[in-house]
Design a protein around this motif. Structure first.
Motif, PDB file in Angstrom:
ATOM      1  N   GLU A  68      -7.265  -1.134  -4.694  1.00 19.94           N
ATOM      2  CA  GLU A  68      -6.375  -0.781  -5.796  1.00 19.94           C
ATOM      3  C   GLU A  68      -7.150   0.096  -6.775  1.00 19.94           C
ATOM      4  OE1 GLU A  68      -3.235  -2.900  -8.929  1.00 19.94           O
ATOM      5  OE2 GLU A  68      -4.590  -4.119  -7.703  1.00 19.94           O
ATOM      6  N   THR A  69      -6.544   1.192  -7.181  1.00 22.70           N
ATOM      7  CA  THR A  69      -7.205   2.186  -8.034  1.00 22.70           C
ATOM      8  C   THR A  69      -6.306   2.532  -9.203  1.00 22.70           C
ATOM      9  OG1 THR A  69      -8.186   3.092  -6.008  1.00 22.70           O
ATOM     10  CG2 THR A  69      -8.416   4.416  -7.999  1.00 22.70           C
ATOM     11  N   SER A  70      -6.914   2.889 -10.319  1.00 20.62           N
ATOM     12  CA  SER A  70      -6.140   3.278 -11.497  1.00 20.62           C
ATOM     13  C   SER A  70      -6.799   4.479 -12.172  1.00 20.62           C
ATOM     14  CB  SER A  70      -6.043   2.111 -12.489  1.00 20.62           C
ATOM     15  OG  SER A  70      -5.386   2.515 -13.681  1.00 20.62           O
TER      16      SER A  70
ATOM     17  N   ALA B 283       0.844  -1.200   0.000  1.00 19.97           N
ATOM     18  CA  ALA B 283       0.000   0.000   0.000  1.00 19.97           C
ATOM     19  C   ALA B 283       0.876   1.245   0.000  1.00 19.97           C
ATOM     20  CB  ALA B 283      -0.945  -0.011   1.202  1.00 19.97           C
TER      21      ALA B 283
ATOM     22  N   ASP C 126      -9.607  -3.187  -7.795  1.00 21.80           N
ATOM     23  CA  ASP C 126      -9.526  -4.375  -6.945  1.00 21.80           C
ATOM     24  C   ASP C 126      -9.870  -3.999  -5.513  1.00 21.80           C
ATOM     25  OD1 ASP C 126      -9.213  -7.002  -6.293  1.00 21.80           O
ATOM     26  OD2 ASP C 126      -7.023  -7.023  -6.362  1.00 21.80           O
ATOM     27  N   TYR C 127     -10.473  -4.937  -4.814  1.00 25.46           N
ATOM     28  CA  TYR C 127     -10.919  -4.717  -3.434  1.00 25.46           C
ATOM     29  C   TYR C 127     -10.706  -6.019  -2.670  1.00 25.46           C
ATOM     30  CZ  TYR C 127     -14.285  -3.928   0.409  1.00 25.46           C
ATOM     31  OH  TYR C 127     -14.900  -3.809   1.637  1.00 25.46           O
TER      32      TYR C 127
ATOM     33  N   SER D 154      -7.483   6.518  -1.279  1.00 21.78           N
ATOM     34  CA  SER D 154      -7.432   6.246  -2.709  1.00 21.78           C
ATOM     35  C   SER D 154      -7.709   7.503  -3.520  1.00 21.78           C
ATOM     36  CB  SER D 154      -8.447   5.157  -3.068  1.00 21.78           C
ATOM     37  OG  SER D 154      -8.597   5.042  -4.457  1.00 21.78           O
TER      38      SER D 154
ATOM     39  N   THR E  54      -1.308   3.244 -11.220  1.00 18.97           N
ATOM     40  CA  THR E  54      -2.087   2.359 -10.356  1.00 18.97           C
ATOM     41  C   THR E  54      -1.531   2.470  -8.942  1.00 18.97           C
ATOM     42  OG1 THR E  54      -2.489   0.817 -12.174  1.00 18.97           O
ATOM     43  CG2 THR E  54      -2.816  -0.029  -9.955  1.00 18.97           C
ATOM     44  N   TRP E  55      -2.419   2.547  -7.952  1.00 17.82           N
ATOM     45  CA  TRP E  55      -1.955   2.677  -6.574  1.00 17.82           C
ATOM     46  C   TRP E  55      -2.869   1.888  -5.630  1.00 17.82           C
ATOM     47  CZ3 TRP E  55      -3.992   6.521  -9.614  1.00 17.82           C
ATOM     48  CH2 TRP E  55      -5.198   7.085  -9.219  1.00 17.82           C
ATOM     49  N   THR E  56      -2.305   1.562  -4.475  1.00 16.36           N
ATOM     50  CA  THR E  56      -3.033   0.751  -3.492  1.00 16.36           C
ATOM     51  C   THR E  56      -3.043   1.455  -2.143  1.00 16.36           C
ATOM     52  OG1 THR E  56      -2.326  -1.262  -4.616  1.00 16.36           O
ATOM     53  CG2 THR E  56      -3.207  -1.517  -2.402  1.00 16.36           C
ATOM     54  N   THR E  57      -4.195   1.409  -1.478  1.00 19.47           N
ATOM     55  CA  THR E  57      -4.359   2.033  -0.162  1.00 19.47           C
ATOM     56  C   THR E  57      -4.917   1.016   0.814  1.00 19.47           C
ATOM     57  OG1 THR E  57      -6.521   2.854  -0.918  1.00 19.47           O
ATOM     58  CG2 THR E  57      -4.659   4.372  -1.052  1.00 19.47           C
TER      59      THR E  57
ATOM     60  N   LEU F 236      -7.702  -3.628   1.433  1.00 18.05           N
ATOM     61  CA  LEU F 236      -6.787  -3.053   0.439  1.00 18.05           C
ATOM     62  C   LEU F 236      -7.591  -2.700  -0.807  1.00 18.05           C
ATOM     63  CD1 LEU F 236      -3.758  -5.496   0.715  1.00 18.05           C
ATOM     64  CD2 LEU F 236      -3.766  -3.099   1.397  1.00 18.05           C
TER      65      LEU F 236
END
Length: 524
Positions: A483-485, A377, A462-463, A511, A490-493, A481
């Motif tokens: 995931e966003t784009s 993350a 993604d979740y 995010s 693309t990044w994860t929080t 977690l």
């Protein structure tokens, strides 16, 4: 082509793996990528077995390939049918290829119990088929199915099968460990004995049921094998085939074998992920060479040494195979990890005092003890540092939110109501969604869209939810977690709470906040 050729059977043997089904378009796309990678032979399928493979061989003729030859696969002629009348063999001729692979039983047990014919009849099948195809001007590879098991049971007969193929004109004899249970020493000893009897080049086709597919392939190479067969990612029946993603870099980097160019090798990771995506499989992080974790470092001692010389904890440079080095920050990390990570994320280490670095390390360890995980993350970690030691000002604040669920029969809909403050302006929005998290996401975007139009490009891709202490039942703490784009990045929080909605909300806020932050930096 080097001294050893690469033969890919992803589209045929790989497609026999559980849950894998390639469409015609999928197969053609993969051919392009394998050709770019520098594969010598691509086994396209069995044209006599199904309409899709027949259509594939018609379509693949129109592709302009730079490296690979397309190979059609089939069994020998069927018992009781003349080779010139066997539809499977005739389909090979119609496929329009110049190279074919023919497989036959080489284990007497299979001949008598599976085919239920005599041992001599099986030799006739082999000779008739190989000689017929050679007379038609084709290059013929002969796959000796179950060769190693057959050699242990009845070496004289098993040798007869490949000597018959040799006498019929086979260009290459492929020794197959079809059950995948052979040990490396068994592979080596058998190859040495076979080489004393045959004069044509040998190939190897190994399965991974004993976890030795790659090791046995390399052992075969060391014993003079001329062709290695395998699949991308090791996909295939049961436990899969030998993995070309490990075999290729080993040959190129460890043995200095010129199987592909350095430029082609640098595409290996992208080809792996491409095939996994099309196969609808999750790429395994721990896959050697091409996995996300293949060059990932977590222990503080490791990272400290790594900064002095990467060779201390890396067996090759990750860039050679198109991968990259990653350093994780966690409760096991020291200051070396933290410094490396801060540099990686674009922070100036000189702006941090020793006391600040120490406090940040302690805070990360405290949060990870609470259940947070920043290993995957990076976006949340970046925001954490910016909020603590940077001059980051939040793009928005949330004063309140609530979730309302409506149940009507079998359907449950959710509505989210959010009160925001953006640019000193109060915003009150509501939105529906398929579930509470989707409703919150929709409402948050609705409230921010007017102020930040770029938010329309941010999509949740993604979740993941992980229960951290399952022994507490429904009161367990969860880690979420997200995931966003935005189409480019693309990044994860991450979010953690005993309330799954709250954990999701934390990750969701980070995010959007991080997406706005990177957009702002691109405008600077």
């Amino acid at each position: 082509m080097g001294l050893v050729s690469l033969y890919d059977t992803t589209l045929r043997d790989g497609a026999q793996g559980e849950g894998i089904s390639f469409s015609l378009d999928d197969k053609l796309k993969i051919v392009y990528r394998l050709d770019e990678l520098g594969i010598d032979y691509i086994e396209g399928g069995w044209p006599g077995s199904n309409p899709k493979d027949e259509e594939f061989f018609k379509k693949v003729r129109n592709l302009k390939l730079n490296n690979a030859r397309i190979v059609a696969f089939s069994s020998t002629r069927r018992p009781g049918i003349k080779v010139e009348n066997d539809s499977n063999i005739l389909k090979l001729l119609e496929a329009g290829v110049d190279t074919v692979t023919i497989f036959a039983k080489s284990w007497d047990f299979h001949v008598t119990h599976a085919l239920e014919i005599t041992l001599d009849d099986n030799l006739d099948l082999i000779f008739d088929t190989v000689s017929f195809l050679k007379d038609k001007g084709l290059k013929v590879f002969f796959d000796a199915e179950h060769f190693f098991d057959g050699f242990e049971a009845n070496p004289d007969y098993t040798l007869k099968t490949i000597l018959t193929a040799q006498d019929a004109g086979a260009d290459l004899i492929v020794l197959c460990d079809t059950n995948g249970g052979q040990l490396t020493s068994q592979i080596e000893n058998t190859i040495k004995k076979v080489k004393e009897k045959v004069s044509v080049p040998l190939g190897i086709h190994l399965h991974n049921d004993g976890g030795l597919g790659v090791a046995n392939s390399l052992a075969a190479y060391e014993n003079g094998i001329s062709q290695i067969q395998g699949t991308i990612g090791g996909i295939g029946e049961r436990c899969g085939n030998a993995d070309l993603c490990s075999i290729i870099p080993a040959l190129k980097v460890k043995y200095n074998e010129d199987v592909i160019t350095e430029e082609q090798l640098s595409k290996l990771k992208s080809v792996y992920h491409y095939v996994m995506e099309i196969a609808n499989l999750i790429p395994q992080n721990q896959t050697p060479y091409v996995g996300r974790s293949a060059f990932t470092h977590k222990g503080g001692i490791h990272v400290s040494a790594l900064q002095k010389n990467p060779a201390t904890y890396e067996h090759i440079e990750p860039e050679k195979v198109g991968n990259r080095r990653r350093v994780l920050v966690s409760e096991l990390s020291g200051k070396s990890n933290l410094k490396y990570k801060l540099k990686e994320l674009g922070f100036n280490i000189d702006n941090f005092t020793k006391a600040e670095l120490s406090r940040l390390t302690k805070k990360i360890k405290f949060l990870e003890h609470k259940g947070y995980q920043f290993e995957g993350a990076d976006a949340s970690f970046n925001l954490l540092v910016n909020r603590e030691y940077g001059n980051h000002k939040p793009f928005f604040t949330v004063n309140d939110f609530k979730i309302i669920s409506h149940n009507s029969g079998e359907m449950t809909n959710s509505e989210a109501v959010i009160k925001l403050v953006v640019n000193n302006e109060k915003v009150h929005v509501a939105a529906e969604g398929d579930g509470p998290v989707n409703a919150l996401d929709n409402a948050l975007r609705k409230g921010l869209r007017t102020f930040f139009p770029e938010i329309k490009n941010m999509k949740l891709i993604d979740y993941k939810v992980r229960v951290l202490n399952g022994d507490r039942g429904t009161a367990a703490k969860v880690r979420v977690l997200i995931e966003t784009s935005n189409g480019e990045d693309t990044w994860t929080t991450v979010g953690v709470s005993t309330n799954i909605i709250q954990a999701s909300w934390q990750a969701l806020i980070d995010s959007i906040e991080y997406g706005l932050l990177i957009h702002e930096k691109k405008l600077e």
